[in-house]
Design an enzyme around this catalytic site. Structure first.
Site, PDB file in Angstrom:
ATOM      1  N   HIS A 574      32.689  45.304  36.044  1.00  0.00           N
ATOM      2  CA  HIS A 574      34.002  45.496  36.677  1.00  0.00           C
ATOM      3  C   HIS A 574      34.192  44.494  37.819  1.00  0.00           C
ATOM      4  O   HIS A 574      35.168  43.740  37.857  1.00  0.00           O
ATOM      5  CB  HIS A 574      34.096  46.935  37.207  1.00  0.00           C
ATOM      6  CG  HIS A 574      35.364  47.233  37.936  1.00  0.00           C
ATOM      7  ND1 HIS A 574      36.379  47.983  37.388  1.00  0.00           N
ATOM      8  CD2 HIS A 574      35.818  46.873  39.168  1.00  0.00           C
ATOM      9  CE1 HIS A 574      37.377  48.072  38.245  1.00  0.00           C
ATOM     10  NE2 HIS A 574      37.057  47.409  39.340  1.00  0.00           N
ATOM     11  N   GLU A 575      33.235  44.459  38.735  1.00  0.00           N
ATOM     12  CA  GLU A 575      33.358  43.562  39.890  1.00  0.00           C
ATOM     13  C   GLU A 575      33.376  42.106  39.436  1.00  0.00           C
ATOM     14  O   GLU A 575      34.065  41.265  40.004  1.00  0.00           O
ATOM     15  CB  GLU A 575      32.233  43.807  40.900  1.00  0.00           C
ATOM     16  CG  GLU A 575      32.204  45.227  41.496  1.00  0.00           C
ATOM     17  CD  GLU A 575      33.532  45.659  42.124  1.00  0.00           C
ATOM     18  OE1 GLU A 575      34.290  44.792  42.587  1.00  0.00           O
ATOM     19  OE2 GLU A 575      33.820  46.872  42.121  1.00  0.00           O
ATOM     20  N   HIS A 578      36.792  40.958  38.560  1.00  0.00           N
ATOM     21  CA  HIS A 578      37.556  40.473  39.719  1.00  0.00           C
ATOM     22  C   HIS A 578      37.118  39.040  40.045  1.00  0.00           C
ATOM     23  O   HIS A 578      37.927  38.163  40.342  1.00  0.00           O
ATOM     24  CB  HIS A 578      37.284  41.349  40.942  1.00  0.00           C
ATOM     25  CG  HIS A 578      37.947  42.702  40.894  1.00  0.00           C
ATOM     26  ND1 HIS A 578      39.295  42.858  40.688  1.00  0.00           N
ATOM     27  CD2 HIS A 578      37.446  43.955  41.042  1.00  0.00           C
ATOM     28  CE1 HIS A 578      39.595  44.164  40.709  1.00  0.00           C
ATOM     29  NE2 HIS A 578      38.489  44.839  40.918  1.00  0.00           N
ATOM     30  N   HIS A 581      38.647  36.529  37.824  1.00  0.00           N
ATOM     31  CA  HIS A 581      40.058  36.339  38.188  1.00  0.00           C
ATOM     32  C   HIS A 581      40.151  35.318  39.330  1.00  0.00           C
ATOM     33  O   HIS A 581      40.991  34.413  39.316  1.00  0.00           O
ATOM     34  CB  HIS A 581      40.619  37.693  38.629  1.00  0.00           C
ATOM     35  CG  HIS A 581      42.093  37.843  38.460  1.00  0.00           C
ATOM     36  ND1 HIS A 581      42.757  38.976  38.822  1.00  0.00           N
ATOM     37  CD2 HIS A 581      43.041  37.007  37.986  1.00  0.00           C
ATOM     38  CE1 HIS A 581      44.047  38.833  38.568  1.00  0.00           C
ATOM     39  NE2 HIS A 581      44.245  37.647  38.065  1.00  0.00           N
TER      40      HIS A 581
HETATM   41 ZN   LIG Z   1      38.338  46.994  40.963  1.00  0.00          ZN
END
Ligand SMILES: [Zn+2]
Length: 790
Positions: A574-575, A578, A581
């Protein structure tokens, strides 16, 4: 101008860079074979001997530290053995004093740039105005974001203290800028003065950023008359204080214990272990404490419904004044929204979000409810089997099923289910997912879908804040180095317990003037020593730098190697979503780079990446036993994933209820929270009983729902992104999670744009669905339909 607020929001879940254009060092790594890169990553985390050797090789490379030696001498810090290059290779950041100097110089240059921007009203200055606003914002964000990070993760208390001071100082300055009329008036001219005609000379990205900043100015009440402005400031400050207080109080219980009357219990209700911590009254009553481990143990094991209910309600209730505080917070938000010309706070908060208005949000949530219901019923049926025989009807109708399972039954029945499955004892799966294995698995996946590898880097003295931090460069097959990541993943006392992605430096295009050391708004140390730059297609970009912070404990297997549960693997994915991105966003302006996009869109890449960690093909592609190197058996992965999915529909349903409550409390459905008769708890209980499933009609739980303040009408965001991610997954990756074609599409239509393109346009292109481009009710319905377990 919420120049900086924009950045803080992006730091939900940024550094400096050195001037080395290490494309050359990186390319040498690219040539090494896939496996060698992956093995290296594994060892960098899992073998301290290997890491020490790897990192020591650096000492032969003295060039970089020699170049900056005089600077460090003057800063007079870290004089032991080797000279520090400063945190994130930013030569200012060799000491807390250096951080202060960095903040002061940045503030000084920001003031000078602001004055210049206000004074110069020439056509030339109008044309570059949005770019300059963005530069101003970047100057402040680089300090503020850095301070946010230092506060959360730096082990040295003097550094943390300096960061707190600098943060406060720059934050205050940001508020001055946010209410600066001359800055606002000039922006208005640039964007909307037809006679001047500046707008048509701007790039689409500049227009987007200009409009965003314009609406932020307006949201700060910039064009109000004095009296209204005064009221606005008072309300905002009350909301901030009350909200903080509300969040601080969510753990205060309504009472420390509950009483069970003699008639309400019998022998056998409480197991002997729990009984020790319970006081028995002379009259046969029981007093059960509502703190520590005991109440939770009883929720799992106590067959007596009355006891479970009393405990559950007590655990989910707050003192009356907390509910009163919530009511006054909601009412002030409603008044503030009216002041801003909106009907309610939801309208105010949603106007510039992807979902646009609360009708759309509520429609989306209702769609989810319809979709989830049949699956939720299946899960409830499974739980129902575990009620003691004879205590419930044998073949209940759906209504009877829903009415008989209450929130305080859930843990009890679930525990019975889990115990009944225990016969097929699962092998410990964590041994196949050592920290090094997981990071190397991520690199392998990124290489397959994006053509990006994570290349471990040696560290320079003083570059990081703890010996457990590792640095990786994200290197693309096509474009060379695209960004820098610092991974700080191991437990440390005092570190934030929440996994988080921090932007330390944003991707942004640099003008020639900014690269010129004579430019009056540059810091005294050259730009290229405080940020790493890269030239792409003739344009110079500031390279993004991020830091990922997790707090993983060591495991029990004495090897000293950290092994992760599947849930922790998913968190890291998940991290890293980011992080990707941030790495792959390529915009000219930092205000829309990478994760600086709409709040209700920002979790899409992270949730999508998390989905990879819940796919058995992906997990099996890299899971390897830390000792034997044996690949993880697919069967084992499948079993674990299945048990992780227990009650997942009920879980999502619970989230939908929370998001609906958040909408209602902020004025959706014409709910007037300023009315004296407004009853926050009554409304909550009403909503719960309307939705029937696992309905709570007894507790005062909203007083524990801290996100009501921090999200304020945006709690649906996570669900929306989960639903979008489910669509993206099934359209692009479900068939082949390693597909380069799918990865490129996701990169080019979503990641690359950051916040510079309407998310609905991004999605309609990504999913080849024209109807999405409008972003209306229909688009929201499309997203909620057939969304699966989310
Ligand atoms: Zn998040």
């Amino acid at each position: 101008m919420k120049l900086v607020i924009r950045s803080l929001r992006a730091a939900i879940r940024s550094p400096f860079v050195n001037s080395r254009r290490s494309l050359t060092t990186s390319t040498s790594h690219i040539q090494t074979s896939n496996d060698a890169n992956e093995d290296e990553i594994v060892k960098i985390f899992d073998s301290s001997d290997y890491w020490n050797k790897f990192n020591q090789q650096q000492s032969s490379d003295k060039t970089a530290s020699n170049q900056t030696a005089s600077i460090f001498d003057s800063l007079n810090f870290n004089s032991s053995r080797q000279k520090s290059v400063g945190l994130f290779c930013n030569p200012y950041l060799t000491s807390p004093k250096g951080l202060k100097r960095f903040a002061e110089e940045s503030l000084d240059r920001a003031r000078a740039l602001t004055n210049h921007m206000i004074e110069d009203q020439s056509e030339k200055s109008m044309k570059s105005y949005i770019k300059e606003l963005d530069r101003l914002s970047d100057m402040l964000c680089r300090v503020i974001d850095l301070c946010e990070f230092v506060r959360a993760a730096h082990p040295n208390s003097s550094f943390v203290k300096a960061a707190e001071q600098c943060h406060a100082q720059l934050f205050e300055h940001m508020n001055v800028l946010n209410t600066s009329k001359p800055l606002f008036v000039k922006l208005q001219k640039v964007l909307y003065d037809g006679k001047l005609g500046i707008r048509k000379t701007l790039s689409q990205e500049e227009i987007s950023v200009g409009e965003l900043l314009y609406s932020d100015f307006k949201k700060s009440g910039i064009d109000m008359d004095d009296a209204t402005g005064e009221q606005f400031v008072q309300l905002s400050s009350y909301i901030a204080t009350a909200g903080q207080e509300f969040n601080n109080n969510i753990t205060i219980p309504q009472s420390n214990s509950i009483k069970i009357e003699p008639s309400e219990w019998e022998e056998g209700d409480i197991n002997p272990e729990c009984s020790k911590s319970i006081s028995h009254g002379f009259d046969g009553s029981l007093t059960i404490p509502i703190y520590g481990h005991l109440p939770f143990e009883l929720l799992r094991s106590c067959p007596n419904k009355i006891i479970r209910q009393k405990i559950w309600v007590a655990l989910h209730s707050v003192p009356e004044n907390q509910t009163a505080l919530l009511t006054s917070l909601l009412s002030c938000r409603a008044i503030l929204a009216k002041l801003m010309g909106c009907n309610n706070y939801a309208e105010y908060a949603l106007q510039d979000k992807m979902a646009r208005n609360s009708n759309n949000v509520v429609g989306f949530l209702r769609g989810l409810i319809n979709d989830l219901q049949p699956e939720v019923l299946k899960e409830l049926k499974m739980l129902y089997k575990y009620f003691p025989p004879g205590s419930v009807k044998e073949n209940p109708t759906s209504e009877e099923l829903v009415n008989s399972i209450r929130p305080w039954d859930r843990e009890y029945l679930l525990t019975k289910h889990i115990l009944s499955q225990k016969s097929s004892q699962n092998e410990d799966i964590t041994q196949y997912f050592s920290l090094g294995t997981v990071v190397s698995g991520l690199s392998k996946l990124f290489h397959s879908i994006y053509g990006i590898k994570l290349i471990p880097q040696k560290l320079k003295p003083g570059e990081v804040w703890s010996s457990s931090v590792r640095r990786f460069d994200a290197v693309s097959d096509k474009d060379g180095k695209v960004g820098i990541m610092y991974l700080d993943l191991l437990h440390r006392v005092g570190k934030t317990p929440h996994p988080a992605h921090f932007t330390v430096c944003c991707s942004r295009m640099l003008d020639n003037a900014e690269l010129d050391s004579k430019d009056p708004f540059n810091l005294s140390l050259p730009t290229t020593s405080t940020v790493e730059t890269v030239v792409q297609k003739g344009k110079t970009y500031q390279l993004p730098v991020i830091s990922l912070v997790c707090n993983y404990y060591g495991n029990k297997n004495n090897s000293g190697i950290i092994c992760l549960t599947l849930e922790q693997v998913a968190t890291l994915f998940h991290e890293m979503g980011h992080a990707m991105h941030s790495m792959l966003g390529r915009t000219a302006l930092h205000n829309v780079s990478g994760t600086r996009c709409q709040t209700d869109f920002v979790e899409l890449p992270s949730i999508l990446h998390e989905t990879f960690a819940r796919d058995e093909r992906v997990l099996a592609s890299f899971g390897k036993h830390y000792e034997t190197g044996k690949p993880v058996p697919t069967q084992l992965v499948r079993k674990h994933l299945e048990s992780d999915r227990l009650l997942t529909y009920c879980e999502t349903f619970g989230q939908v209820k929370m998001a609906l409550l958040d909408q209602l409390y902020h004025g959706a459905g014409n709910c007037d929270v300023t009315d004296e008769a407004f009853d926050a708890l009554g409304l909550y209980h009403q909503l719960e009983s309307n939705l029937a499933i696992l309905a709570d009609t007894k507790s005062s739980w909203p007083g524990k729902f801290g996100h009501l303040y921090s999200y304020g009408a945006l709690y649906y965001s996570y669900l929306l992104d989960r639903a979008i991610s489910a669509k993206v997954w099934s359209n692009l990756f479900q068939e082949d999670p390693f597909s380069r074609e799918a990865g490129e599409k996701f990169k080019n239509e979503i990641l690359r744009w950051g916040g510079s393109r309407d998310p609905w346009v991004c999605l309609s292109k990504l999913l080849n669905a024209k109807e999405l481009a409008k972003g209306d009710v229909k688009a929201m319905e499309f997203i909620s339909k057939d969304s699966g377990p989310l």
